[in-house]
Every structure is written in C-alpha cells, then in structure tokens.
Design a protein around this motif. Sequence first.
Motif, PDB file in Angstrom:
ATOM      1  N   CYS A  52       0.828  -1.202   0.011  1.00 44.75           N
ATOM      2  CA  CYS A  52      -0.148   0.065  -0.206  1.00 44.75           C
ATOM      3  C   CYS A  52       1.169   1.242  -0.136  1.00 44.75           C
ATOM      4  O   CYS A  52       1.726   1.152   0.529  1.00 44.75           O
ATOM      5  N   ASN A  53       0.371   2.208  -0.697  1.00 49.05           N
ATOM      6  CA  ASN A  53       1.050   3.483  -0.681  1.00 49.05           C
ATOM      7  C   ASN A  53       0.651   4.308   0.639  1.00 49.05           C
ATOM      8  O   ASN A  53       1.268   5.561   0.649  1.00 49.05           O
ATOM      9  N   MET A  54       0.001   3.871   1.467  1.00 50.20           N
ATOM     10  CA  MET A  54      -0.221   4.824   2.728  1.00 50.20           C
ATOM     11  C   MET A  54       0.086   3.685   3.944  1.00 50.20           C
ATOM     12  O   MET A  54       0.244   2.697   3.779  1.00 50.20           O
ATOM     13  N   ARG A  55      -0.002   4.549   5.126  1.00 51.61           N
ATOM     14  CA  ARG A  55      -0.042   3.736   6.396  1.00 51.61           C
ATOM     15  C   ARG A  55      -1.015   4.438   7.389  1.00 51.61           C
ATOM     16  O   ARG A  55      -0.432   5.003   8.184  1.00 51.61           O
ATOM     17  N   GLY A 111      -4.310  -3.977   1.335  1.00 51.41           N
ATOM     18  CA  GLY A 111      -3.554  -3.126   0.752  1.00 51.41           C
ATOM     19  C   GLY A 111      -4.224  -2.221  -0.161  1.00 51.41           C
ATOM     20  O   GLY A 111      -5.293  -2.032  -0.120  1.00 51.41           O
ATOM     21  N   GLU A 112      -3.278  -1.762  -1.169  1.00 51.81           N
ATOM     22  CA  GLU A 112      -3.923  -0.886  -2.419  1.00 51.81           C
ATOM     23  C   GLU A 112      -3.722  -1.952  -3.586  1.00 51.81           C
ATOM     24  O   GLU A 112      -2.816  -2.328  -3.907  1.00 51.81           O
ATOM     25  N   ILE A 113      -5.123  -2.121  -3.975  1.00 56.76           N
ATOM     26  CA  ILE A 113      -4.997  -3.141  -5.262  1.00 56.76           C
ATOM     27  C   ILE A 113      -4.364  -2.534  -6.481  1.00 56.76           C
ATOM     28  O   ILE A 113      -3.802  -3.242  -7.416  1.00 56.76           O
ATOM     29  N   CYS A 114      -4.222  -1.147  -6.596  1.00 57.06           N
ATOM     30  CA  CYS A 114      -3.353  -0.540  -7.755  1.00 57.06           C
ATOM     31  C   CYS A 114      -1.894  -0.671  -7.845  1.00 57.06           C
ATOM     32  O   CYS A 114      -1.311  -0.668  -8.814  1.00 57.06           O
ATOM     33  N   THR A 115      -1.466  -1.248  -6.517  1.00 49.35           N
ATOM     34  CA  THR A 115      -0.018  -1.521  -6.751  1.00 49.35           C
ATOM     35  C   THR A 115       0.028  -2.776  -7.269  1.00 49.35           C
ATOM     36  O   THR A 115       1.400  -3.328  -7.407  1.00 49.35           O
ATOM     37  N   ASN A 129      -8.176   3.253  -2.160  1.00 48.92           N
ATOM     38  CA  ASN A 129      -8.049   4.590  -1.450  1.00 48.92           C
ATOM     39  C   ASN A 129      -8.304   5.501  -2.600  1.00 48.92           C
ATOM     40  O   ASN A 129      -8.165   6.720  -2.133  1.00 48.92           O
ATOM     41  N   GLY A 130      -8.413   5.047  -3.940  1.00 49.12           N
ATOM     42  CA  GLY A 130      -8.487   6.048  -4.851  1.00 49.12           C
ATOM     43  C   GLY A 130      -7.406   6.996  -5.242  1.00 49.12           C
ATOM     44  O   GLY A 130      -7.656   8.018  -6.021  1.00 49.12           O
ATOM     45  N   THR A 131      -6.137   6.814  -4.882  1.00 46.06           N
ATOM     46  CA  THR A 131      -5.435   7.815  -5.232  1.00 46.06           C
ATOM     47  C   THR A 131      -4.146   7.497  -6.221  1.00 46.06           C
ATOM     48  O   THR A 131      -3.181   8.150  -6.857  1.00 46.06           O
ATOM     49  N   LEU A 132      -4.128   6.067  -6.720  1.00 41.33           N
ATOM     50  CA  LEU A 132      -3.334   5.580  -7.815  1.00 41.33           C
ATOM     51  C   LEU A 132      -3.942   5.540  -8.968  1.00 41.33           C
ATOM     52  O   LEU A 132      -3.267   4.813  -9.846  1.00 41.33           O
ATOM     53  N   TRP A 133      -5.364   6.051  -9.485  1.00 41.05           N
ATOM     54  CA  TRP A 133      -5.855   5.690 -10.650  1.00 41.05           C
ATOM     55  C   TRP A 133      -5.733   6.903 -11.548  1.00 41.05           C
ATOM     56  O   TRP A 133      -5.934   7.908 -11.399  1.00 41.05           O
TER      57      TRP A 133
END
Length: 443
Positions: free
Chosen positions: A110-113, A154-158, A181-185
Amino acid sequence: MNTKERKEKEVDLNKVYQMPGEIEVIHHKKKNLVIAVETGNWIVLENENQFNFFNLLRVKSIKDALTAFKGEFFDAQYVVIQLEARDFENTKTFLKNQTTGMHVYLTNSCNMRCPHCYMYAGIAKENELTTEEVCDLLRNFKRHNGDIVTFSGGEICTRSDLFEIVKYSSSLGLSSELLTNGTLWSDEKIKAIAPYVSRVQISIDGYSESVNAKVRGKGNFAKALDTIDKFIQCGVRVEVGVTPWFDNELKNDYPKYVEFGKGLLQKYKGYPFIVKFNGEILEGRDLKLNLTQQEEYKSIISQINLQCYGDVADVPFIEFHKMKGIENNCDFGNISVNSDGDLFFCAAIPTTIPFANLRKDSIEKIMRLSNLAKQLSDVNNLFPCKGCELKYICGGDCRVIYFKDLVDGDIENLTMSPKRKCDKRIKEQFYDLMIRTNHKLFV
C-alpha cells in the motif's frame, strides 16, 4: 399514516385470517408489537382494545370478531388495516444471504500507512498469490456456484496485473467489486477497467484535506475525490467509505462530516452513489478503543448518519422488509483469501484464524468448510438467538464480534451452539426501529 400512504382495499367481512405459526407479543413504550417470528413480520398496535381485537381475529372471522368486540370500531378497523397493509398472513420470505461471495486481498502492499488500518498494510507479503493462482481461484469459485468477488488490499492498484484479474473475473460471470483508496488511478486505468466492475468503494476518512491527511497522508483528499468523479462518469456504482478518526475533535466536528456527506450526495444525485459512515472501527496499526470508546464512537457515527440521511437512514431496513426479507446470517462463512493464500471465514481477517490455505488444500475442502461455517453460524444454531422473537430481524449481528466460539474454535469439531451475550438495550433498539418504520412498510 398520512394520506399519501393510504390505499383503498375491500376486505370480506367473512374472512378468517390464517395467522403465521409462532407469534410473540412485546409490550414496548405503551405499544404492542405483534411479531410473526418465522416470517420476520410484525404489526404495531396502539392500545389494549386493538390488541384484544387482534386476539379475536386469531380465532374468528372479521364479522364475528366485530360482534364480540366491546371496543370502538376505529380500533377494530386499525387492526385490519395493519394486517392487510403488512401482508401479515403471507408466509413467503426472501432470504438475505442467497449469494455466495468471496473477498480477495490481492496484496498487502500500500502507498499509505493509515493508523487505523486493521490489515497493517504497507509492505507486500512474501510469496503473494500469482496472477495464475488468483485466476485459478476465481475459476474454481465460479464452478462452485460463486456469485460475487470483492478485490482489496493493501491497495489493489499496486498490483500490475489488476486489470487482467478483474477482466478475467468478469468473463467468468462473477460480479466484481473493488475496494481502493482512490489515489493511484489514472484516467486510462479507470476507463479500461470500468466495463468489468459492478461497484467501487473508495475510502476517504476526512471532510477536508487537513483532516483526511491525519489518516491518509497529505495530498490524497483531492486525488480520491477525482477518482470518485471519474468512475461515476464511466457509469460505475460508487460508494465512499468514511471511517472518521476517533479523537476529542470528532465529538465537536462531526457536523462537518454531515456537511461533507450531504455535499457529495447532492453532487451525485441521480447517479448510483452512496456515502457510508462506518460505525465499527477495528483495532489497527495505531488504534485500539476500549468498550466505552467504541460505544461513544458508534453514538457519534449514528448522529452523523441520522443528520446526513434523516429518515433515509432506515431505507435499507425498510426496503429489505418490503421484500419480505429475513436475515439468518451475516457474511460469516463466505471465503476471504489473504494475499499469501491463507483462507478465513470473515473479511476482518486479523480478528480470526485461517481455516485452510489455497496452496495446500483442495477447493472441495475449502468450499465444504465454508458451507459448514455458514450452517453453524446460522441464527437457528446460535444461543440465545434461536429462541428470540427477533432472530430473523436482528439476524444475530456480527459473528466475529459476538460469537467467539466460531472464531476461536475448530469448525469441524464444534459440538455446542455458539453463544453470545444479548441484553435488553440491544433488543429495545430493534423494537424502536420496528415501530418507527412500520407505516413506511405498508404494501
């Protein structure tokens, strides 16, 4: 009942009501709740005269009951209106959990913590499932009558193979849902994947950039809002999941969440869109609430929902019971797959223990244990739920929170009915809800 809700209907005075089998009567706040236990249906009687006339109708025709009744005609009429409007004789029901779902955590990367993250996401697990393993799982799931699959992290976009996996899931006829989390699209990613997705849930945990940044880091608020907009423009159903950070400021600032929610609802009015404020907050990376704090948090979130939606907060309950719905389970027993192949009976996997592993156990064994878990967690196998008049209305609530025997025990060797503590306060919340929504359920 207002005039808009009134419908004309002629009722034969010789009619004898065929009452549902088990009927329980609850006296609550000077009213009588008459509950048909096995159909999850009920009527609300305002006084003892109405209750007396109802009892006459259990053994007499309407005409004979009127002859024997000593009260006012209005009260007798009110009872008949209730029975007809609530279709009280109807024993046909709709079972809530008719679909078979699966939750797949594609990665722990994930790109977040986020401090409240119950997955402790950040770094990918060693030996996460490959594209081929995920696709094999989807194919076998569909072969065993699977209906819906939810992909999260995690974040699926990774995961670079996200599009390939979702497209394959859709090709099998599975309804595919995404949690992100909508931030990597990028625009290109959204346009490519949208035709294969039935629902997207995007997490935003603040009503502004600064508040959201407390949980999800700086600069992510606007990105998530932009992703919402782009998915909606592509015709995808979007849900915004909001889990406000619990601190002293929340107690005073919660109206700002109401304003935030109302603003989004107004902006996307007419689109398949909803904002969900989460009343349950699990133990996470930097968060652990005691029971008192959990109750306080639930109370604040209830106020947010009430002020944001008003009566609309009751809509899911109303619509479900208009369909003659009965609730026999939560989602316990549906398979949740961690990114390393471990399998769980609930999506809140850190609170449970794995029952199998995708790389070690056959799909036949996995589905057999899944079906067994559903049977054992059915409300009719729970204590004291199986003897409760609200069993098909309450449904027993979250199995993981309230039934530790299901979480900590060996499913295959569970011999006793799982037990929970249930008190008067919990039941009275349902009685209040049933009374409040009764007229809105008139057919």
